[in-house]
Design a protein around this motif. Structure first.
Motif, PDB file in Angstrom:
ATOM      1  N   HIS A 147      45.652  41.292  36.520  1.00 27.35           N
ATOM      2  CA  HIS A 147      47.258  41.662  36.477  1.00 27.35           C
ATOM      3  C   HIS A 147      47.327  43.104  37.273  1.00 27.35           C
ATOM      4  CE1 HIS A 147      51.393  40.874  36.598  1.00 27.35           C
ATOM      5  NE2 HIS A 147      51.599  42.186  36.208  1.00 27.35           N
ATOM      6  N   TYR A 151      45.373  41.168  41.434  1.00 34.27           N
ATOM      7  CA  TYR A 151      44.959  39.631  41.485  1.00 34.27           C
ATOM      8  C   TYR A 151      46.210  38.755  41.066  1.00 34.27           C
ATOM      9  CZ  TYR A 151      40.261  41.498  41.412  1.00 34.27           C
ATOM     10  OH  TYR A 151      39.053  42.175  41.664  1.00 34.27           O
ATOM     11  N   LYS A 152      46.091  37.503  41.683  1.00 30.89           N
ATOM     12  CA  LYS A 152      47.004  36.363  41.359  1.00 30.89           C
ATOM     13  C   LYS A 152      46.450  35.467  40.671  1.00 30.89           C
ATOM     14  CE  LYS A 152      50.582  37.237  45.088  1.00 30.89           C
ATOM     15  NZ  LYS A 152      49.623  38.139  45.915  1.00 30.89           N
ATOM     16  N   TYR A 153      47.279  35.130  39.269  1.00 26.45           N
ATOM     17  CA  TYR A 153      46.581  34.010  38.539  1.00 26.45           C
ATOM     18  C   TYR A 153      47.062  32.864  39.350  1.00 26.45           C
ATOM     19  CZ  TYR A 153      45.876  31.421  34.204  1.00 26.45           C
ATOM     20  OH  TYR A 153      45.526  30.638  33.178  1.00 26.45           O
ATOM     21  N   LEU A 221      46.086  34.391  49.625  1.00 29.82           N
ATOM     22  CA  LEU A 221      46.454  35.362  48.627  1.00 29.82           C
ATOM     23  C   LEU A 221      45.881  36.341  48.390  1.00 29.82           C
ATOM     24  CD1 LEU A 221      47.633  32.476  46.037  1.00 29.82           C
ATOM     25  CD2 LEU A 221      49.033  33.288  47.961  1.00 29.82           C
ATOM     26  N   ARG A 223      43.530  38.198  46.704  1.00 35.09           N
ATOM     27  CA  ARG A 223      42.708  38.522  45.623  1.00 35.09           C
ATOM     28  C   ARG A 223      43.331  37.299  44.409  1.00 35.09           C
ATOM     29  NH1 ARG A 223      42.965  43.733  46.740  1.00 35.09           N
ATOM     30  NH2 ARG A 223      44.184  44.487  45.214  1.00 35.09           N
TER      31      ARG A 223
END
Lengths: 463, 463
Positions: A147, A151-153, A221, A223
């Motif tokens: 986070h 990075y997007k979960y 997106l 990462r």
């Protein structure tokens, strides 16, 4: 139910001294002397118990309050105590739930093997309370790291039609009854018509890796990371394999193999540091009871600059080592745990990235090096366990990727969506996979993956 | 690959002005004038593009750099711009990956329905970039809330033998081939021998809810939450149902129905506040393009003290409303979305907890109220969607629990581990379930659950 967590009580202890407090929890131990009784109470918020002191001349307490495993609500005066730091001088105790004497966790030492037979109760032991506290913190550390680094979960699908590794050990997912019949009441004559009638209209299975979908998500997106369950229908009954396990898989666009190596080192150090900082009691517990060298081993990782060598160099080092390995080493062979341990524990004595593995022993999606023989793949080897993460730069070139798939006999038509990422604005990108449960084994010293999972799934075991 | 995120560039813009910067990304749009060309580049790190300005007299650029969807690495001088805030005056552009003209996301407006047919590419649109940014932040908000409040994140099993709700819509998990034969080569004669030969030696399915395992974990760890995938083999093809969806399920020991209501309100407000604070651009985007009343609706939730009424009161209110409902209302009926919406949107005009539902329409594990008719269960209804979380205090009394199970014809022998939690130190405890994808629909205004999932799984759809 107004009460205070034992963790809070012990953390902010001085501010509660000589005040009336209410705690809830389960009896871990109880003992009696002539005029005073003692109960050790644990509520799951921390490893430590709080001691309840009952002055028998002053207070009358339900005898069930002394049964190990019973659930209590206790009110009393919180005071300093010479032997225990702090304790509660009891005014009243309410038994919320009694616990009969056949409770399997009576006060004595239990073997880990026995505890494995009662996964639903073992969370009430110090060992598993510590383990699941670390599991929680390690999970948070993973989310926090990614986070903070943008990075997007993403939640990639669990049910999938694709088979990431080209491996065959997938679970099948179906709504067909075990004795499914075709529409006309007769047996199905072929696979196609059987699956046409199934829920998804096609064959479906449980994901073995989120990587391919992760790559597709990253190609927009930027990462991403996944952190979710993955599945292997492995019949191997080892201490390191579970049929259901959690995996962390970041995927980074505009990153080459050097970038992902840097990220991998930073990530591993960051989550270890986080757990050591936030779970000092638990790590101390494991250092004392499970692996006396644990803290030293973890500190070594934190303090090292991770090494780097090529697979070719590694093979030479192993061949010159003078060691008798069970599996002989020659260029092109897969490195076994004994080899990995030699390289990281004896040769370099610190974590090491081994890079540029032979293409033939690695997956189709890895970037082909100019030498025509190796791929830009690396495993991070750490002392005490061997491989902990597998990284690679992915093959971004459509033609080379297709050639690698064809060489492996993969059905291209099933990978059209994946190949679209190379067709429409392909970019250099890299990622790695971390077996989360194995990482938990590493930071606790626990040697069996069955103990890191609440309800482990292995062949023949669905408790 | 050294480069800078567009998000960082735009966030710390002033510190980069008049410096040379390198950015990577995909071409969202390109246009040409006589002497200057413009490219809008997006790298997935934020909703905003950066404009690349190419002075045709000074710089020669590969013509493929102007193809929508192409991936570029661009170097240039970062400058202030009157129209766009900031832009990059290009020195060089490298085409990392070309994009042919059959790329489906050419510059024009695409329908959501069309984008649903290309889930692997739609992440490159503003709409889905915004959606998955909010999904990421909402996930983080969930973890953050529970972590800060002392809940342990647990990973309950995905493959399970139990059926939480007593519902039948489970997927089956198997390693038996579709045309499995018994050991002697003949067809299986009965279910028992078929499953005895299956991977787990017994019938296995995908979890429909983590609650029962969550309760078992909480009865030792104190406060836990799960956040993972759950599955329903629903054939209903609606905008609110997916076969695979993510659920958040906290379970809190020593908490009664009033406590969990308080927690539920605090939790919902907290995660909405978090997303509004950390995704202002994305929420603004949805407010502009998807639901003009979105921000107002979310603020209403944040600013309200949630209401509370009993189911019995709700029925009276609905009966006295003078409304023509499609489903008539009488005590004992399940509330339909039309009823829920009336209560929260028209009657109270704010979120409301409806408590004490009839036992007969709720699950077996809910605490039986003294009236003998209702259970300590509550649904939180919110304007714009209806039910958003379902809470209950769990029945802690073994005898009452067993009676409820027997009434429903449940096989007690399959629930021995669960029942052990009531036998050995049972405690009052409560929890709730939040459908995470539906929560994402709520905070974005997006009306179809298929758009909240990267690769949605529905009947007949396994893209």
């Amino acid at each position: 139910m107004k009460h205070i967590d034992i963790k809070k009580l012990l953390t902010d202890a001085e501010s509660y001294v000589d005040t009336s407090v209410t705690v809830c929890g389960w009896v871990r131990n109880a003992r009696n002397s002539k005029s005073v009784s003692f109960i050790e109470l644990n509520d799951g918020t921390c490893l430590n118990n709080i001691q309840l002191v009952i002055d028998k001349n002053e207070v009358e307490v339900n005898k069930n309050a002394f049964n190990v495993g019973a659930a209590l609500k206790a009110v009393g005066s919180f005071v300093r105590s010479e032997r225990n730091g702090y304790e509660i001088q009891i005014q009243t105790i309410e038994v919320l739930g009694n616990c009969p004497s056949d409770f399997p966790l009576q006060k004595k030492r239990h073997t880990i093997e026995f505890l494995r037979t009662i996964p639903h109760l073992r969370v009430r032991t110090r060992y598993f309370e510590a383990l699941f506290a670390v599991r929680d913190q390690l999970s948070y550390a993973v989310h926090d790291y990614f986070h903070k680094n943008g990075y997007k979960y993403v939640h990639t699908p669990i049910i999938t039609g694709s088979d990431c590794e080209g491996a065959g050990e997938m679970f099948r997912v179906t709504t067909q009854p075990w004795d499914a019949k075709a529409g006309n009441g007769s047996a199905y004559l072929d696979e196609e018509s059987y699956f046409k009638d199934d829920f998804f209209g096609t064959k479906a299975g449980l994901t073995v890796s989120a990587q391919l979908e992760g790559e597709m998500a990253a190609m927009g997106l930027g990462r991403i990371y996944t952190f979710g369950p993955t599945f292997r229908a492995e019949h191997s009954n080892t201490t390191r394999h579970a049929a259901e396990f959690w995996q962390v898989e970041p995927e980074v666009c505009f990153a080459d193999i050097d970038d992902i190596i840097e990220i991998g080192e930073d990530f591993i150090k960051s989550i270890i540091r986080d757990v050591m900082e936030h779970c000092p009691d638990e790590i101390q517990f494991f250092n004392q009871w499970v692996d006396k060298g644990l803290i030293e081993k973890l500190n070594l990782v934190l303090e090292s600059d991770f090494g780097r060598m090529t697979y070719t160099e590694a093979v030479e080092i192993l061949q010159k080592s003078g060691k008798e390995f069970q599996y002989p080493v020659e260029w092109g062979c897969d490195l076994q745990t004994e080899h990995e341990k030699y390289l990281t524990e004896e040769y370099l004595k610190k974590p090491v990235f081994v890079v540029d593995y032979p293409a033939d022993i690695k997956a189709f999606y890895m970037k082909q090096n100019p030498d025509g023989k190796t791929v830009a793949a690396t495993d991070l080897l750490v002392p005490g366990i061997g491989e902990i993460i597998g990284c690679s730069e992915r093959e971004a070139d459509m033609e080379k990727l297709v050639a690698a798939m064809e060489k492996r006999g993969m059905p291209l038509e099933e990978y059209q969506a994946y190949l679209d990422t190379r067709k429409y604005g392909s970019v250099p990108h890299s990622g790695f996979g971390l077996g989360f449960d194995r990482m938990l084994m590493y930071v606790t010293g626990v040697s069996n993956i069955r103990d890191t999972l609440l309800f482990p799934r292995t062949v023949g075991n669905l408790f």
